[in-house]
Write a protein that holds these residues in place. Structure first.
Motif, PDB file in Angstrom:
ATOM      1  N   ASP A  41       0.861  -1.081  -0.061  1.00 35.28           N
ATOM      2  CA  ASP A  41       0.160   0.111  -0.120  1.00 35.28           C
ATOM      3  C   ASP A  41       0.869   1.294  -0.063  1.00 35.28           C
ATOM      4  OD1 ASP A  41       1.140   0.220   2.446  1.00 35.28           O
ATOM      5  OD2 ASP A  41      -0.862  -0.324   3.523  1.00 35.28           O
ATOM      6  N   GLU A  42       0.371   2.288  -0.036  1.00 38.89           N
ATOM      7  CA  GLU A  42       0.958   3.642   0.011  1.00 38.89           C
ATOM      8  C   GLU A  42       1.978   3.962   1.375  1.00 38.89           C
ATOM      9  OE1 GLU A  42       1.180   6.154  -2.266  1.00 38.89           O
ATOM     10  OE2 GLU A  42      -0.030   4.582  -3.271  1.00 38.89           O
ATOM     11  N   ALA A  43       1.852   3.088   2.293  1.00 38.85           N
ATOM     12  CA  ALA A  43       2.617   3.306   3.326  1.00 38.85           C
ATOM     13  C   ALA A  43       3.801   2.144   3.341  1.00 38.85           C
ATOM     14  CB  ALA A  43       1.989   2.944   4.714  1.00 38.85           C
ATOM     15  N   GLY A  44       3.870   1.392   2.251  1.00 43.40           N
ATOM     16  CA  GLY A  44       4.765   0.336   1.959  1.00 43.40           C
ATOM     17  C   GLY A  44       4.426  -0.951   2.857  1.00 43.40           C
ATOM     18  N   LYS A  45       3.343  -1.020   3.424  1.00 37.58           N
ATOM     19  CA  LYS A  45       2.844  -2.206   4.067  1.00 37.58           C
ATOM     20  C   LYS A  45       2.440  -3.191   2.838  1.00 37.58           C
ATOM     21  CE  LYS A  45       3.429  -0.715   8.131  1.00 37.58           C
ATOM     22  NZ  LYS A  45       4.310  -1.198   9.379  1.00 37.58           N
ATOM     23  N   ALA A  46       2.814  -4.523   3.305  1.00 37.53           N
ATOM     24  CA  ALA A  46       2.429  -5.583   2.115  1.00 37.53           C
ATOM     25  C   ALA A  46       1.005  -5.918   2.298  1.00 37.53           C
ATOM     26  CB  ALA A  46       3.206  -7.127   2.371  1.00 37.53           C
ATOM     27  N   ASP A  47       0.282  -5.943   1.331  1.00 39.30           N
ATOM     28  CA  ASP A  47      -1.257  -6.300   1.308  1.00 39.30           C
ATOM     29  C   ASP A  47      -1.476  -7.678   1.333  1.00 39.30           C
ATOM     30  OD1 ASP A  47      -3.717  -7.220  -0.113  1.00 39.30           O
ATOM     31  OD2 ASP A  47      -4.091  -5.001  -0.293  1.00 39.30           O
ATOM     32  N   SER A  48      -2.097  -7.827   2.742  1.00 40.45           N
ATOM     33  CA  SER A  48      -2.372  -9.342   3.082  1.00 40.45           C
ATOM     34  C   SER A  48      -3.031 -10.152   2.137  1.00 40.45           C
ATOM     35  CB  SER A  48      -3.091  -9.282   4.424  1.00 40.45           C
ATOM     36  OG  SER A  48      -4.423  -8.648   4.007  1.00 40.45           O
ATOM     37  N   LYS A  49      -3.970  -9.527   1.285  1.00 42.12           N
ATOM     38  CA  LYS A  49      -4.824 -10.512   0.379  1.00 42.12           C
ATOM     39  C   LYS A  49      -3.846 -10.756  -0.882  1.00 42.12           C
ATOM     40  CE  LYS A  49      -8.394 -12.636  -1.219  1.00 42.12           C
ATOM     41  NZ  LYS A  49      -8.757 -13.818  -0.521  1.00 42.12           N
ATOM     42  N   LYS A  50      -3.355  -9.820  -1.534  1.00 42.42           N
ATOM     43  CA  LYS A  50      -2.653  -9.684  -2.760  1.00 42.42           C
ATOM     44  C   LYS A  50      -1.265 -10.579  -2.726  1.00 42.42           C
ATOM     45  CE  LYS A  50      -4.847  -5.840  -4.789  1.00 42.42           C
ATOM     46  NZ  LYS A  50      -4.927  -4.514  -5.343  1.00 42.42           N
ATOM     47  N   SER A  51      -0.596 -10.343  -1.441  1.00 42.79           N
ATOM     48  CA  SER A  51       0.803 -10.929  -1.282  1.00 42.79           C
ATOM     49  C   SER A  51       0.640 -12.116  -1.140  1.00 42.79           C
ATOM     50  CB  SER A  51       1.403 -10.006  -0.167  1.00 42.79           C
ATOM     51  OG  SER A  51       0.698 -10.232   0.995  1.00 42.79           O
ATOM     52  N   GLU A  52      -0.511 -12.932  -0.976  1.00 48.54           N
ATOM     53  CA  GLU A  52      -0.655 -14.325  -0.770  1.00 48.54           C
ATOM     54  C   GLU A  52      -0.048 -15.240  -2.067  1.00 48.54           C
ATOM     55  OE1 GLU A  52      -4.556 -15.146  -0.232  1.00 48.54           O
ATOM     56  OE2 GLU A  52      -4.793 -14.289   2.028  1.00 48.54           O
ATOM     57  N   ILE A  53       0.298 -14.398  -3.230  1.00 47.36           N
ATOM     58  CA  ILE A  53       0.639 -15.236  -4.431  1.00 47.36           C
ATOM     59  C   ILE A  53       1.982 -15.439  -3.928  1.00 47.36           C
ATOM     60  CG2 ILE A  53      -0.919 -13.892  -5.884  1.00 47.36           C
ATOM     61  CD1 ILE A  53       1.642 -12.239  -6.809  1.00 47.36           C
ATOM     62  N   PHE A  54       2.680 -15.012  -3.267  1.00 44.72           N
ATOM     63  CA  PHE A  54       4.132 -15.406  -3.139  1.00 44.72           C
ATOM     64  C   PHE A  54       4.446 -16.416  -2.447  1.00 44.72           C
ATOM     65  CE2 PHE A  54       4.391 -10.569  -3.789  1.00 44.72           C
ATOM     66  CZ  PHE A  54       5.405 -10.565  -4.826  1.00 44.72           C
ATOM     67  N   TYR A  55       3.270 -17.106  -1.632  1.00 45.68           N
ATOM     68  CA  TYR A  55       3.457 -18.280  -0.882  1.00 45.68           C
ATOM     69  C   TYR A  55       2.855 -19.425  -1.590  1.00 45.68           C
ATOM     70  CZ  TYR A  55       4.272 -14.535   2.682  1.00 45.68           C
ATOM     71  OH  TYR A  55       4.881 -13.566   3.470  1.00 45.68           O
ATOM     72  N   ALA A  56       2.276 -18.948  -2.658  1.00 47.64           N
ATOM     73  CA  ALA A  56       1.729 -20.278  -3.491  1.00 47.64           C
ATOM     74  C   ALA A  56       2.548 -21.118  -4.394  1.00 47.64           C
ATOM     75  CB  ALA A  56       0.348 -19.406  -4.551  1.00 47.64           C
ATOM     76  N   ASP A  57       1.967 -22.071  -4.987  1.00 46.97           N
ATOM     77  CA  ASP A  57       2.978 -22.796  -6.018  1.00 46.97           C
ATOM     78  C   ASP A  57       3.212 -22.158  -7.080  1.00 46.97           C
ATOM     79  OD1 ASP A  57       0.551 -23.201  -7.629  1.00 46.97           O
ATOM     80  OD2 ASP A  57       0.036 -25.101  -6.621  1.00 46.97           O
ATOM     81  N   ASP A  58       3.829 -22.502  -7.948  1.00 46.01           N
ATOM     82  CA  ASP A  58       4.307 -21.769  -9.205  1.00 46.01           C
ATOM     83  C   ASP A  58       3.242 -21.283  -9.957  1.00 46.01           C
ATOM     84  OD1 ASP A  58       7.025 -22.302  -8.130  1.00 46.01           O
ATOM     85  OD2 ASP A  58       7.439 -23.671  -9.673  1.00 46.01           O
TER      86      ASP A  58
END
Length: 202
Positions: A41-58
């Motif tokens: 977000d604008e404060a540089g905090k990772a978006d909890s919903k959208k950042s889930e992709i980084f923990y998913a499989d390829d």
């Protein structure tokens, strides 16, 4: 992106990127890209919903990243559809320039950013130009050296008289220098000088 798949910091700022040795001297640009596609977000905090992709499989990661890019570049995909992923750089630059009324340099940088994201999303092969939209290749030209100009201004320079313990004066010269990026807008320059005036001069 691969680094963030290993470990995504909860806050992504310049200090974080420096510690990770990512985008040296270009931290702000990378942060702006992550904000643009919604990872932070604008404060540089990772978006909890959208950042889930980084923990998913390829497969899920690629699909999720592609969705974020398509949403961020919705006007491009609304116009060209899935073909937008592989448009040649000339057409991409033309689109960005017309959409944002920018210079060729800025349009080219927007194109390079989109291409880099497309490569990360496995939608594009790499750094080579795809040629024209009908699949033909453009002849390779010898690269020309690029000169990037930096504008520098001295915000304030003053001499302060201090006193030694024995009473004799000591001159302390203070020089504040601001390096302005060559690709900034007039609004950016105005804001910088306004801040200098309010916080340093006045």
């Amino acid at each position: 992106m691969e680094q963030f798949r290993k470990k995504l910091p909860q806050t992504i700022d310049s200090d974080t990127l420096k510690q990770l040795e990512l985008a040296p001297n270009n931290e702000s640009y990378l942060i702006n890209v992550l904000k643009f596609i919604g990872i932070v977000d604008e404060a540089g905090k990772a978006d909890s919903k959208k950042s889930e992709i980084f923990y998913a499989d390829d497969t899920q990661y690629i699909a999720g990243l592609s969705e974020l890019i398509e949403a961020a570049y919705s006007s491009l995909f609304d116009l060209h559809g899935a073909v937008a992923w592989n448009l040649d750089k000339g057409k991409l630059t033309s689109f960005f320039r017309q959409a944002d009324k920018t210079s060729e340099i800025v349009g080219g940088r927007q194109t390079n950013t989109f291409v880099a994201l497309a490569v990360a999303a496995k939608k594009r092969d790499g750094v080579e130009d795809k040629g024209t939209s009908n699949g033909t290749s453009k002849p390779k030209k010898s690269p020309k050296p690029t000169v990037v100009a930096k504008k520098t201004t001295v915000a304030e320079q003053t001499t302060v008289e201090l006193a030694k313990p024995n009473g004799s004066p000591v001159s302390l010269n203070v020089r504040i220098e601001v390096v302005l990026p060559s690709n900034s807008t007039k609004e950016t320059y105005d804001n910088i000088f306004k801040s200098i005036r309010e916080n340093l001069i006045d």
